[in-house]
Write an enzyme that holds these catalytic residues in place. Structure first.
Site, short mmCIF file in Angstrom:
data_model
loop_
_atom_site.label_atom_id
_atom_site.label_comp_id
_atom_site.label_asym_id
_atom_site.label_seq_id
_atom_site.Cartn_x
_atom_site.Cartn_y
_atom_site.Cartn_z
N ASP A 35 0.84 -1.19 0.00
CA ASP A 35 0.00 0.00 0.00
C ASP A 35 0.88 1.24 0.00
O ASP A 35 2.09 1.14 0.06
CB ASP A 35 -0.81 0.03 1.30
N LYS A 57 -3.80 3.41 -2.54
CA LYS A 57 -4.66 4.43 -3.12
C LYS A 57 -3.81 5.61 -3.50
O LYS A 57 -2.98 6.05 -2.73
CB LYS A 57 -5.67 4.92 -2.08
N GLY A 88 0.88 -0.27 5.84
CA GLY A 88 1.36 0.73 6.79
C GLY A 88 0.90 0.40 8.20
O GLY A 88 -0.15 -0.23 8.40
N GLY A 89 1.71 0.76 9.20
CA GLY A 89 1.33 0.55 10.59
C GLY A 89 1.19 -0.92 10.92
O GLY A 89 2.05 -1.73 10.58
N ASP A 90 0.07 -1.28 11.53
CA ASP A 90 -0.20 -2.68 11.86
C ASP A 90 -1.27 -3.21 10.90
O ASP A 90 -2.24 -2.50 10.62
CB ASP A 90 -0.71 -2.77 13.31
N THR A 118 1.83 0.45 15.14
CA THR A 118 0.70 1.23 14.60
C THR A 118 0.90 2.73 14.78
O THR A 118 1.45 3.18 15.79
CB THR A 118 -0.63 0.78 15.24
N MET A 171 -7.71 8.50 9.81
CA MET A 171 -8.43 8.82 8.57
C MET A 171 -9.47 9.92 8.78
O MET A 171 -10.58 9.86 8.26
CB MET A 171 -9.11 7.56 8.00
N1 SAH Z 1 -2.76 0.16 9.73
C1 SAH Z 1 -2.44 1.56 9.94
C2 SAH Z 1 -3.65 2.45 9.76
C3 SAH Z 1 -4.21 2.41 8.37
S1 SAH Z 1 -5.48 3.57 8.13
C4 SAH Z 1 -1.79 1.72 11.31
O1 SAH Z 1 -1.77 0.80 12.12
O2 SAH Z 1 -1.23 2.78 11.55
C5 SAH Z 1 -4.60 4.96 7.49
C6 SAH Z 1 -4.58 6.05 8.52
O3 SAH Z 1 -3.56 5.82 9.47
C7 SAH Z 1 -4.28 7.43 7.99
O4 SAH Z 1 -5.42 8.06 7.43
C8 SAH Z 1 -3.82 8.14 9.23
O5 SAH Z 1 -4.90 8.50 10.04
C9 SAH Z 1 -3.06 7.04 9.95
N2 SAH Z 1 -1.62 7.09 9.67
C10 SAH Z 1 -0.86 6.11 9.18
N3 SAH Z 1 0.44 6.48 9.11
C11 SAH Z 1 0.49 7.74 9.57
C12 SAH Z 1 1.53 8.68 9.76
N4 SAH Z 1 2.80 8.40 9.46
N5 SAH Z 1 1.21 9.88 10.28
C13 SAH Z 1 -0.05 10.19 10.61
N6 SAH Z 1 -1.07 9.33 10.45
C14 SAH Z 1 -0.81 8.12 9.94
#
Ligand code: SAH
Length: 492
Positions: A35, A57, A88-90, A118, A171
């Protein structure tokens, strides 16, 4: 044959937040389906033979539907043993990792989950906000503010208004105003400390702090960009004390670094201080065809001197290419210009007999001539340039052994955005960068910003363009970074 799909969390923002298991899988993967990650650095770790497929996206435009992504995972698992689905994140925090897992289970495709850091937690930490804190927040709640219908269906604002738990919305950048209004409508105090953090943990991080009532206006004023996190709760106050990330000396600064070699240490050190490094590869160092011949011209000399850690590397590359090893230095005294060159030698099993205390070539030559006995011969491992006159020794003969050359890279790109500061590590990086500036002088390009030069020769080169940099007291990267940080401190 059927492969395994690994649902891997990339961590939030900073590429270094990837877990060890995640990094191991990226190295082994045959196919990575990813992603939007916020950073390109993770993708650079993937071996070139691995298939890379972007399914994220681009703004609001979906490249693939979730069903199409599920099918793609299935198809790739049938083609490859190791498929990494990188998110991204978890992967299980609003990442639709659960949906992908269920689909794979249904299709009998083996899968594993590798958790990630996350943004809901790490993104706050990067703005100095601990998600819980004794006496301020006993817990936390993480919500998605995204709703297909544009409403807040199922979100219990009454309960959110009534808790001290830290509230985190993902988001939600486009809906700050509505979220704040809902919370206040159900009784959340309009003074509740809040923050919005965009690009958390990246050099481009930007955070905004305001009481709930003023949050939306402030976010608008500061023009934050997605991805962003909204945080509501008393813990936000702690940022005043804990905002380590944004308080680093080079945070938010774009630092130009015209580079000649491939050494990544300086870039990392600048990043460590918060800089967004604009590295421009102005030239590359390449081995000389006749390196080994040049080395052999000094056969039998009592001493060999290494004037840079690049020199060490190219010397031993030439040695290896000629099916030899470190034993070719048996019985030869070895001298290094400084600690980092001495360390490079150690990687080849060579402990330097002499390490100069000064950092310039002049000091090195001077100190070494004191060390050598009259009549002893010296080989200086060097780039393909005339040896500096400082190497002329009264009682010793000196033989130059060029092993590499500095080849300009005419395709190097000038960064789109102008820098806030610059570092130069050698005279050639100055001239090469100046040559890349087509319609502008170097003086104009660097006007009004802090410039640091690693040593006197580099500074002299800059002076030719009427730029008067700060010069390091000792020519090494640590001092260079310190000098630059000091320039910014003085500017404040
Ligand atoms: N799985 C991800 C979240 C996915 S949804 C997690 O655990 O972090 C995508 C949302 O995550 C974004 O719209 C934003 O709100 C947040 N996000 C992800 N990376 C970010 C970053 N580096 N800085 C700020 N918000 C972030």
């Amino acid at each position: 044959m059927i492969g395994t799909v690994y649902l891997v969390g990339a961590g939030a923002g900073d590429a270094k937040l990837l877990t060890l298991r995640g990094a191991e899988l990226l190295q082994q993967a045959d196919c990575v389906i990813y992603d939007r990650l916020g950073t390109e650095q993770l993708l650079e770790q993937i071996p070139p033979h691995c298939e890379k497929i972007y399914v994220g996206k681009a703004d609001s435009h979906h490249t693939l539907s979730q069903q199409e992504i599920n099918c793609l995972l299935e198809q790739k698992a049938k083609e490859h043993p190791i498929v990494v689905r990188l998110k991204g994140g978890d992967p299980f925090v609003f990442g639709r990792g659960g949906e992908e897992g269920c689909y794979l289970k249904e299709k009998n495709i083996p899968f594993q989950v590798v958790s990630g850091v996350t943004s809901a937690i790490a993104g706050l930490a990067a703005a100095g906000i601990p998600i819980t804190h004794r006496e301020l927040a006993r817990g936390f709640r993480v919500y998605t503010a995204h709703d297909k219908d544009g409403g807040f269906g199922g979100m219990d604002f009454a309960s959110m208004a009534n808790t001290n738990d830290t509230l985190v919305f993902l988001m939600g950048l486009g809906r700050v105003e509505q979220i704040a209004a809902q919370l206040m409508k159900y009784g959340k105090s309009s003074d509740t400390p809040c923050a919005v953090i965009s690009n958390a943990s990246l050099p481009t991080q930007k955070s905004v702090f305001a009481p709930l009532q003023q949050l939306a206006a402030k976010v608008k004023q500061e023009q934050l960009h997605s991805p962003a996190l909204i945080v509501v709760g008393e813990v936000v106050q702690l940022s005043e004390q804990l905002n380590w990330f944004e308080q680093r000396p080079l945070f938010g600064k774009k630092i130009l670094f015209p580079q000649t070699g491939t050494d990544s240490r300086l870039e990392k050190m600048l990043q460590e201080q918060g800089a967004e490094v604009q590295r421009v590869q102005v030239s590359s160092l390449q081995p000389l065809e006749q390196a080994w011949e040049n080395i052999c011209k000094g056969a039998g000399a009592e001493w060999v001197a290494f004037t840079s850690h690049n020199g060490v590397q190219f010397f031993f590359d030439a040695v290896a290419k000629n099916r030899q090893d470190s034993r070719c230095l048996a019985g030869t005294m070895v001298a290094a210009i400084g600690e980092s060159t001495a360390q490079a030698l150690q990687q080849y099993g060579i402990r330097a007999d002499f390490v100069a205390t000064g950092s310039t070539s002049e000091q090195f030559a001077e100190e070494l001539s004191q060390e050598m006995m009259a009549g002893e011969r010296l080989v200086v491992v060097c780039p393909n340039q005339p040896l500096s006159p400082c190497w002329a020794m009264e009682n010793n003969s000196v033989i130059a052994a060029p092993v590499y050359e500095n080849v300009p890279n005419p395709d190097a790109q000038i960064p789109d955005q102008s820098p806030n500061g610059a570092v130069f590590t050698c005279a050639s990086s100055v001239h090469r960068f100046a040559a890349l500036l087509k319609n502008q002088t170097l003086k104009k390009y660097l006007s009004g910003i802090p410039v640091a030069a690693i040593g006197a020769k580099t500074a002299e080169a800059l002076q030719q363009y009427e730029i008067f940099p700060a010069i390091c007291s000792e020519s090494n990267y640590t001092q260079l970074v310190k000098t630059l940080c000091q320039l910014f401190k003085d500017k404040r």
